[in-house]
Structures are given as structure tokens and as C-alpha cells.
Design a protein around this motif. Structure first.
Motif, PDB file in Angstrom:
ATOM      1  N   ILE A 125       1.044  -1.390  -0.016  1.00 32.79           N
ATOM      2  CA  ILE A 125       0.355   0.027   0.442  1.00 32.79           C
ATOM      3  C   ILE A 125       1.328   1.085  -0.105  1.00 32.79           C
ATOM      4  O   ILE A 125       1.962   0.917   0.854  1.00 32.79           O
ATOM      5  N   SER A 126       0.472   2.250  -1.047  1.00 33.39           N
ATOM      6  CA  SER A 126       1.528   3.441  -1.559  1.00 33.39           C
ATOM      7  C   SER A 126       0.651   4.531  -1.083  1.00 33.39           C
ATOM      8  O   SER A 126      -0.920   4.665  -1.294  1.00 33.39           O
ATOM      9  N   GLN A 127       0.495   5.332  -0.174  1.00 37.50           N
ATOM     10  CA  GLN A 127      -0.134   7.149   0.217  1.00 37.50           C
ATOM     11  C   GLN A 127       0.177   7.685  -1.109  1.00 37.50           C
ATOM     12  O   GLN A 127       0.615   7.573  -2.434  1.00 37.50           O
ATOM     13  N   LYS A 128      -1.379   8.531  -1.852  1.00 39.53           N
ATOM     14  CA  LYS A 128      -1.095   9.125  -2.767  1.00 39.53           C
ATOM     15  C   LYS A 128      -0.051   9.989  -2.618  1.00 39.53           C
ATOM     16  O   LYS A 128       0.534  10.515  -1.250  1.00 39.53           O
ATOM     17  N   THR A 129       0.678  10.725  -4.016  1.00 41.62           N
ATOM     18  CA  THR A 129       1.790  11.334  -3.793  1.00 41.62           C
ATOM     19  C   THR A 129       1.304  12.577  -3.511  1.00 41.62           C
ATOM     20  O   THR A 129       0.327  13.059  -4.408  1.00 41.62           O
ATOM     21  N   LEU A 130       1.933  13.393  -2.163  1.00 45.09           N
ATOM     22  CA  LEU A 130       1.570  14.785  -1.984  1.00 45.09           C
ATOM     23  C   LEU A 130       2.461  16.037  -2.303  1.00 45.09           C
ATOM     24  O   LEU A 130       3.371  15.469  -3.262  1.00 45.09           O
ATOM     25  N   PRO A 131       1.956  16.928  -2.922  1.00 42.08           N
ATOM     26  CA  PRO A 131       2.486  17.847  -3.315  1.00 42.08           C
ATOM     27  C   PRO A 131       3.588  18.137  -2.441  1.00 42.08           C
ATOM     28  O   PRO A 131       3.800  18.484  -0.879  1.00 42.08           O
ATOM     29  N   SER A 132       5.079  19.093  -3.128  1.00 38.18           N
ATOM     30  CA  SER A 132       5.698  19.269  -2.237  1.00 38.18           C
ATOM     31  C   SER A 132       5.635  20.981  -1.425  1.00 38.18           C
ATOM     32  O   SER A 132       4.894  21.670  -2.315  1.00 38.18           O
ATOM     33  N   PHE A 133       5.508  21.125  -0.155  1.00 43.95           N
ATOM     34  CA  PHE A 133       5.376  22.608  -0.155  1.00 43.95           C
ATOM     35  C   PHE A 133       6.808  23.794  -0.771  1.00 43.95           C
ATOM     36  O   PHE A 133       6.914  23.977  -0.632  1.00 43.95           O
ATOM     37  N   PHE A 134       7.705  22.313  -0.823  1.00 39.91           N
ATOM     38  CA  PHE A 134       9.047  23.972  -1.244  1.00 39.91           C
ATOM     39  C   PHE A 134       9.205  24.057  -2.723  1.00 39.91           C
ATOM     40  O   PHE A 134       9.385  24.890  -3.385  1.00 39.91           O
ATOM     41  N   THR A 135       8.049  23.218  -3.486  1.00 40.90           N
ATOM     42  CA  THR A 135       8.264  24.001  -5.386  1.00 40.90           C
ATOM     43  C   THR A 135       6.304  24.040  -4.986  1.00 40.90           C
ATOM     44  O   THR A 135       5.826  24.791  -6.502  1.00 40.90           O
ATOM     45  N   THR A 136       5.551  24.152  -4.490  1.00 39.42           N
ATOM     46  CA  THR A 136       4.359  24.534  -4.387  1.00 39.42           C
ATOM     47  C   THR A 136       4.505  26.507  -4.929  1.00 39.42           C
ATOM     48  O   THR A 136       4.597  26.225  -3.708  1.00 39.42           O
ATOM     49  N   LYS A 137       3.447  26.641  -4.845  1.00 39.12           N
ATOM     50  CA  LYS A 137       3.512  28.406  -5.199  1.00 39.12           C
ATOM     51  C   LYS A 137       2.392  28.389  -4.040  1.00 39.12           C
ATOM     52  O   LYS A 137       1.351  27.931  -3.369  1.00 39.12           O
ATOM     53  N   ILE A 138       3.201  29.486  -3.438  1.00 35.17           N
ATOM     54  CA  ILE A 138       1.878  29.943  -2.051  1.00 35.17           C
ATOM     55  C   ILE A 138       0.381  30.125  -2.811  1.00 35.17           C
ATOM     56  O   ILE A 138      -0.407  30.449  -1.620  1.00 35.17           O
ATOM     57  N   SER A 139       0.560  31.114  -3.348  1.00 37.11           N
ATOM     58  CA  SER A 139      -0.454  31.431  -4.163  1.00 37.11           C
ATOM     59  C   SER A 139      -1.481  30.351  -4.740  1.00 37.11           C
ATOM     60  O   SER A 139      -2.975  30.410  -4.590  1.00 37.11           O
ATOM     61  N   GLU A 140      -0.862  29.018  -5.003  1.00 37.14           N
ATOM     62  CA  GLU A 140      -1.657  27.992  -5.214  1.00 37.14           C
ATOM     63  C   GLU A 140      -2.535  27.368  -4.485  1.00 37.14           C
ATOM     64  O   GLU A 140      -2.749  26.108  -4.366  1.00 37.14           O
ATOM     65  N   MET A 141      -1.814  27.273  -3.062  1.00 41.08           N
ATOM     66  CA  MET A 141      -1.977  26.186  -1.558  1.00 41.08           C
ATOM     67  C   MET A 141      -3.408  26.564  -1.060  1.00 41.08           C
ATOM     68  O   MET A 141      -3.800  27.747  -1.185  1.00 41.08           O
ATOM     69  N   LYS A 142      -4.300  25.496  -0.902  1.00 41.96           N
ATOM     70  CA  LYS A 142      -4.983  25.766  -0.048  1.00 41.96           C
ATOM     71  C   LYS A 142      -5.249  25.633   1.645  1.00 41.96           C
ATOM     72  O   LYS A 142      -4.573  24.673   1.865  1.00 41.96           O
ATOM     73  N   VAL A 143      -5.874  26.194   2.605  1.00 40.08           N
ATOM     74  CA  VAL A 143      -5.728  26.163   4.170  1.00 40.08           C
ATOM     75  C   VAL A 143      -6.271  24.618   3.929  1.00 40.08           C
ATOM     76  O   VAL A 143      -7.834  24.397   3.107  1.00 40.08           O
ATOM     77  N   LYS A 144      -6.343  24.134   4.635  1.00 40.14           N
ATOM     78  CA  LYS A 144      -5.827  22.731   5.212  1.00 40.14           C
ATOM     79  C   LYS A 144      -5.591  21.576   4.201  1.00 40.14           C
ATOM     80  O   LYS A 144      -5.755  20.142   4.460  1.00 40.14           O
ATOM     81  N   ASP A 145      -4.553  21.534   3.367  1.00 39.35           N
ATOM     82  CA  ASP A 145      -4.207  21.598   2.175  1.00 39.35           C
ATOM     83  C   ASP A 145      -3.049  20.731   3.084  1.00 39.35           C
ATOM     84  O   ASP A 145      -2.421  21.820   3.601  1.00 39.35           O
ATOM     85  N   THR A 146      -3.241  19.479   2.797  1.00 37.42           N
ATOM     86  CA  THR A 146      -1.483  18.246   3.824  1.00 37.42           C
ATOM     87  C   THR A 146      -0.290  18.590   2.052  1.00 37.42           C
ATOM     88  O   THR A 146      -0.178  17.955   0.938  1.00 37.42           O
ATOM     89  N   PHE A 147       1.048  18.899   2.802  1.00 38.77           N
ATOM     90  CA  PHE A 147       1.942  18.622   2.045  1.00 38.77           C
ATOM     91  C   PHE A 147       3.433  17.787   2.019  1.00 38.77           C
ATOM     92  O   PHE A 147       3.292  17.750   3.512  1.00 38.77           O
ATOM     93  N   SER A 148       3.741  17.630   1.737  1.00 39.74           N
ATOM     94  CA  SER A 148       5.506  16.877   1.929  1.00 39.74           C
ATOM     95  C   SER A 148       6.340  17.599   2.672  1.00 39.74           C
ATOM     96  O   SER A 148       6.514  19.108   1.515  1.00 39.74           O
TER      97      SER A 148
END
Length: 273
Positions: A133-156
């Protein structure tokens, strides 16, 4: 109870192979209260093929012998209640009292002691031979633009992984931690939650931190990052810390050291932009 049951069902139809739930007791008591009975009733209604293992715990207020007996009585009370409720799809594999050996808190306050007066029910879904079993791939906090982040989103937090049984990260995480500091420093309105994880230890509420002698390794890993950020000047009020133990593995079972390293991680939830 319906909401609790829905959450449990969601876990087992998703990627998760194990979870844990706990019921709590009054000081020196092994009587189940109504809240605990409702929780156990919900567990018994699960339809997936499952294995339950039951472990009793207590705070350190009594002697070693008294605490061992009390934890056994608590575990037996839960097992006997479940045995009357569960169907053929659920196997009650083991019941044990651990005394005060598996403390997850330091008992400095009554609130912390209450969390040690508990019974943990480890729940494992039956896997077919060779299933992984593998977890779905989470977006990286280091490469995601702040403007595209949503509150309550989880990042790797890629490359920030830890030494086994310790809250010390591998050297490969140093550059990433400096990058994490820079993002938070450059965006002072961001507030985050750091969620710690462990690998491999499925016999305990959480893993043992061998440096501290506590069974809250997932929390101490997340807190180590918080302390690093605080020392760099990030306000501690912007960082919440929780430990999730082995409840949400990135990969399971861990067949290789690479699998184990992958699970020794901290993830980040955005709380405020």
C-alpha cells in the motif's frame, strides 16, 4: 457515533492497512463509560476482515505490580465487551496489560496523566499475499506556489527524514530545513501544522524515542523541526505540532530500509495563509 463509524470506514476503504483507537478510564478504574462503549460499538460494526489487538495502560501513580494488574483489567474489560459484539469477520488476536511501560506523556499534569489511563485497540486490515500500500503523492511544500496553496491542504517535506527510533533528522534534510525556514520567514502570515510519522512499530501507540525514553516519537520528530524553526526566529505561535504514530504510512509494509526511511517523516498542513 455515526460520524465515528463513517471515519473508520473511510480509513479502511482507502489506503490504510492499520489504525489505532483508544478508550480512556478514570483514576484506578477499569469500568467502561458510555462514551467508550459507543466507540467500541462502532468498531464492532466494521464489515472489513480485521484483526484487533488490545493493550491496557495506566499512569505511574501505583506500584509496578498494581499498575500491571490494573492495565490487565482495563484490557480485559475492553476485550470482553468487544467479544460480545464483533462478527466473524473480526478476530480478537491478543489482549495484554502493559502497566506503565508505554507512557506517551510525562505525567506533569492531570491532563497528561489522563491520556496514559487508556486501552489501545490496534486494528489491522487483512492484506492479500504480496499486496503493498502506498500513500497518494502529496505536493511538495517547497515547490508549490503560495498563491496555489489552500488552507487545510497537506504537503510533503521531501528529504526531511529521520534516524530510526530518534527525533534527529538525516543530514540530507539540512538544506531543506533552511528552505522551510526561508518560506515561513518570507511569508509571515502563514501558520502550519507539522505532523510527525514513524515506521514499523505496530505494537505501541507510538514509537519509542530512545533519546528521551518516551513513546511519542512521531511527536518529538515534528517538535524537533518546530524547535529548529523557533531558533531561527519563527514565532512558535505559527507552528502547531502533532504526532500520528504509524497511522498513515507512506508505504506499507516496509520491506526495505528505503521503505522505512520514507515513513520516518514529517508532513505539513497549511492552517492559515
Amino acid at each position: 457515533m455515526k460520524l465515528f463509524l463513517f471515519c473508520l470506514l473511510f480509513l479502511f476503504v482507502g489506503i490504510h492497512a492499520q489504525m489505532i483507537t483508544s478508550v480512556y478510564f478514570l483514576h484506578n478504574s477499569f469500568d467502561l463509560n458510555e462514551k467508550s462503549k459507543h466507540k467500541l460499538d462502532s468498531l464492532a460494526q466494521l464489515k472489513t476482515n480485521l484483526t484487533f489487538r488490545v493493550f491496557g495502560n495506566c499512569d505511574p501513580s501505583g506500584s509496578d505490580e498494581f499498575n500491571k494488574i490494573l492495565s490487565e483489567k482495563r484490557a480485559n474489560a475492553v476485550s470482553k465487551y468487544l467479544q460480545k459484539k464483533i462478527g466473524n469477520n473480526i478476530k480478537l488476536e491478543s489482549t495484554a496489560g502493559l502497566g506503565e511501560k508505554k507512557q506517551i506523556n510525562d505525567n506533569n499534569t492531570e491532563e497528561l496523566r489522563e491520556k496514559n489511563r487508556r486501552v489501545d485497540i490496534f486494528i489491522e486490515r487483512t492484506l492479500v499475499a504480496g499486496e503493498k500500500i502506498s500513500q497518494k503523492t502529496l505536493p511538495s511544500f517547497f515547490t508549490t506556489k503560495i498563491s496555489e496553496m489552500k488552507v487545510k491542504d497537506t504537503f510533503s517535506l521531501p528529504d526531511i527524514n529521520f534516524i530510526g527510533n530518534r527525533h534527529i533528522w538525516l543530514q540530507s534534510g539540512n538544506a531543506r530545513l533552511r528552505q522551510l525556514f526561508k518560506i515561513l520567514n518570507d511569508n509571515p502570515t502563514l501558520e502550519v501544522e507539522l505532523q510527525g510519522h514513524i515506521c514499523c512499530d505496530y505494537e505501541n501507540f507510538d514509537g519509542e524515542d530512545v533519546d528521551l525514553g518516551t513513546f511519542n516519537l512521531s511527536w518529538t520528530r515534528a517538535n524537533a523541526i518546530k524547535e529548529f524553526l523557533q531558533k531561527q526566529g519563527i514565532d512558535s505561535k505559527r507552528i502547531k505540532v502533532i504526532g500520528l504514530g504509524h497511522l498513515n504510512p507512506a508505504i506499507y509494509p516496509e520491506n526495505t530500509e528505503a521503505d522505512r526511511i520514507r515513513n520516518r517523516r514529517v508532513e505539513l498542513v497549511l492552517l492559515k495563509k
